[in-house]
Write a protein that holds these residues in place. Structure first.
Motif, mmCIF file in Angstrom:
data_model
loop_
_atom_site.group_PDB
_atom_site.id
_atom_site.type_symbol
_atom_site.label_atom_id
_atom_site.label_comp_id
_atom_site.label_asym_id
_atom_site.label_seq_id
_atom_site.Cartn_x
_atom_site.Cartn_y
_atom_site.Cartn_z
ATOM 1 N N ASP A 71 0.827 -1.209 0.000
ATOM 2 C CA ASP A 71 0.000 0.000 0.000
ATOM 3 C C ASP A 71 0.861 1.259 0.000
ATOM 4 O O ASP A 71 0.409 2.330 -0.417
ATOM 5 C CB ASP A 71 -0.920 -0.007 1.226
ATOM 6 N N ALA A 72 2.107 1.134 0.477
ATOM 7 C CA ALA A 72 3.016 2.284 0.496
ATOM 8 C C ALA A 72 3.617 2.574 -0.877
ATOM 9 O O ALA A 72 4.296 3.588 -1.049
ATOM 10 C CB ALA A 72 4.135 2.051 1.513
ATOM 11 N N TRP A 73 3.402 1.699 -1.842
ATOM 12 C CA TRP A 73 3.914 1.932 -3.201
ATOM 13 C C TRP A 73 3.156 3.086 -3.857
ATOM 14 O O TRP A 73 2.010 3.391 -3.506
ATOM 15 C CB TRP A 73 3.734 0.679 -4.059
ATOM 16 N N GLY A 74 3.804 3.714 -4.830
ATOM 17 C CA GLY A 74 3.138 4.749 -5.606
ATOM 18 C C GLY A 74 2.002 4.161 -6.423
ATOM 19 O O GLY A 74 2.141 3.095 -7.022
ATOM 20 N N LEU B 75 2.797 12.780 -12.769
ATOM 21 C CA LEU B 75 3.410 11.457 -12.810
ATOM 22 C C LEU B 75 4.323 11.231 -11.608
ATOM 23 O O LEU B 75 5.264 10.446 -11.667
ATOM 24 C CB LEU B 75 4.203 11.283 -14.115
ATOM 25 N N TYR B 76 4.051 11.947 -10.527
ATOM 26 C CA TYR B 76 4.826 11.774 -9.299
ATOM 27 C C TYR B 76 4.113 10.754 -8.411
ATOM 28 O O TYR B 76 3.337 11.104 -7.527
ATOM 29 C CB TYR B 76 4.990 13.113 -8.571
ATOM 30 N N TRP B 77 4.383 9.492 -8.652
ATOM 31 C CA TRP B 77 3.762 8.419 -7.892
ATOM 32 C C TRP B 77 4.738 7.973 -6.803
ATOM 33 O O TRP B 77 5.295 6.879 -6.858
ATOM 34 C CB TRP B 77 3.409 7.251 -8.809
ATOM 35 N N VAL B 78 4.958 8.833 -5.845
ATOM 36 C CA VAL B 78 6.026 8.603 -4.864
ATOM 37 C C VAL B 78 5.612 7.659 -3.741
ATOM 38 O O VAL B 78 6.456 7.178 -2.983
ATOM 39 C CB VAL B 78 6.507 9.942 -4.257
ATOM 40 N N GLY B 79 4.334 7.385 -3.599
ATOM 41 C CA GLY B 79 3.900 6.493 -2.530
ATOM 42 C C GLY B 79 3.915 7.173 -1.169
ATOM 43 O O GLY B 79 3.909 8.398 -1.063
ATOM 44 N N ASN B 80 3.964 6.354 -0.131
ATOM 45 C CA ASN B 80 3.898 6.864 1.243
ATOM 46 C C ASN B 80 5.143 6.426 2.007
ATOM 47 O O ASN B 80 5.289 5.259 2.372
ATOM 48 C CB ASN B 80 2.635 6.347 1.942
ATOM 49 N N TYR B 81 6.042 7.373 2.223
ATOM 50 C CA TYR B 81 7.318 7.076 2.892
ATOM 51 C C TYR B 81 7.091 6.614 4.334
ATOM 52 O O TYR B 81 7.670 5.620 4.784
ATOM 53 C CB TYR B 81 8.197 8.321 2.862
ATOM 54 N N GLN C 196 12.442 -0.414 3.334
ATOM 55 C CA GLN C 196 13.009 0.869 2.940
ATOM 56 C C GLN C 196 12.211 1.423 1.770
ATOM 57 O O GLN C 196 11.561 0.676 1.028
ATOM 58 C CB GLN C 196 14.477 0.711 2.544
ATOM 59 N N HIS C 197 12.257 2.735 1.628
ATOM 60 C CA HIS C 197 11.532 3.396 0.539
ATOM 61 C C HIS C 197 12.525 3.772 -0.555
ATOM 62 O O HIS C 197 13.550 4.398 -0.291
ATOM 63 C CB HIS C 197 10.825 4.645 1.055
ATOM 64 N N CYS C 198 12.224 3.361 -1.770
ATOM 65 C CA CYS C 198 13.090 3.656 -2.915
ATOM 66 C C CYS C 198 12.314 4.461 -3.952
ATOM 67 O O CYS C 198 11.134 4.183 -4.213
ATOM 68 C CB CYS C 198 13.613 2.369 -3.555
ATOM 69 N N LEU D 216 8.529 7.037 -9.543
ATOM 70 C CA LEU D 216 7.803 5.995 -8.818
ATOM 71 C C LEU D 216 8.474 5.702 -7.484
ATOM 72 O O LEU D 216 9.697 5.549 -7.408
ATOM 73 C CB LEU D 216 7.749 4.715 -9.661
ATOM 74 N N GLY D 217 7.667 5.630 -6.443
ATOM 75 C CA GLY D 217 8.155 5.240 -5.124
ATOM 76 C C GLY D 217 7.685 3.843 -4.781
ATOM 77 O O GLY D 217 6.508 3.519 -4.956
ATOM 78 N N ILE D 218 8.591 3.007 -4.313
ATOM 79 C CA ILE D 218 8.239 1.635 -3.945
ATOM 80 C C ILE D 218 8.787 1.323 -2.556
ATOM 81 O O ILE D 218 9.740 1.953 -2.088
ATOM 82 C CB ILE D 218 8.769 0.602 -4.967
ATOM 83 N N CYS D 219 8.179 0.356 -1.914
ATOM 84 C CA CYS D 219 8.594 -0.081 -0.582
ATOM 85 C C CYS D 219 9.105 -1.513 -0.695
ATOM 86 O O CYS D 219 8.359 -2.416 -1.094
ATOM 87 C CB CYS D 219 7.418 0.006 0.387
#
Length: 211
Positions: free
Chosen positions: A34-37, A49-55, A78-80, A99-102
């Motif tokens: 769920d923390a993914w963008g 297109l800033y799908w950074v997710g939830n750090y 970790q958040h990448c 894109l942000g992924i966990c």
């Protein structure tokens, strides 16, 4: 295998555990994904297109209000962030996804790149496009040993000052009580002496009259 490497790494093992737990609908695994963008943020038609997710959600343990505990998970995460590399010679493309992924903390940048290649079939992503962090959210870092020692010393000094103040107040209260008793005793002696002098004076007056 979920990565291009033939050798099983700790990152691959952790990610396999994560996928299996998500398929079982384990809450901790769903929290990680769920923390993914997300692919459908607001203002998508305007070029967002800033799908950074939830750090914070990626790094923090999930709180369970029912039993007032934090949900445990088998490994840290970790958040990448995957973003195009920019330079003065190569400006950022107009439409470039960020894109942000966990992912598990055991995954290095190369493992994250392999994951992106496998999931999104993007072969142009390199380690230079990946930035990972597991710093505590909101800058909440643990105290250093020096800071802890300073806090302990200051706490001890504060306690000593408090104890000294209490002792001073007790001694001052005792001194005031002793002084009050002494003043009362002195007043009693003076009163008794005055009464005796008055009696003697009366006797002398009577003797004078009788003569």
């Amino acid at each position: 295998m979920y990565f291009s490497n033939n050798q099983t790494t700790q990152c691959e093992q952790d990610f396999k555990i994560l996928l299996q737990a998500a398929l079982k609908h384990d809450t901790w695994a769903l929290k990680v994904f769920d923390a993914w963008g997300k692919p459908l943020p607001s203002s998508l038609l305007k070029g967002n297109l800033y799908w950074v997710g939830n750090y914070d959600e990626c790094l923090q343990s999930m709180y369970l209000p029912n039993n007032k505990t934090f949900l445990s998970q088998p490994f840290d995460t970790q958040h990448c962030t995957i973003a195009p590399k920019t330079s003065a010679l190569i400006p950022t493309p107009t439409l470039s996804l960020i894109l942000g992924i966990c992912v598990p903390s055991s995954c290095n940048r190369q493992a994250v790149v392999s994951l992106i290649h496998t999931l999104f079939k993007k072969s142009n992503i390199t380690e230079d496009n990946v930035v990972c962090s597991n710093d505590p959210p909101n800058g909440q870092k643990s105290l250093t040993h020096g800071a802890i020692a300073t806090i302990v010393i200051l706490s001890i000094l504060g306690l000593l000052v408090l104890i000294g103040t209490v002792i001073d107040l007790i001694l001052m209260s005792r001194d005031d009580n002793m002084l009050s008793h002494m003043n009362g005793y002195t007043h009693f002696i003076n009163t008794e002496t005055s009464e005796q002098a008055s009696i003697k004076s009366s006797r002398y007056s009577l003797q004078t009259l009788m003569k």
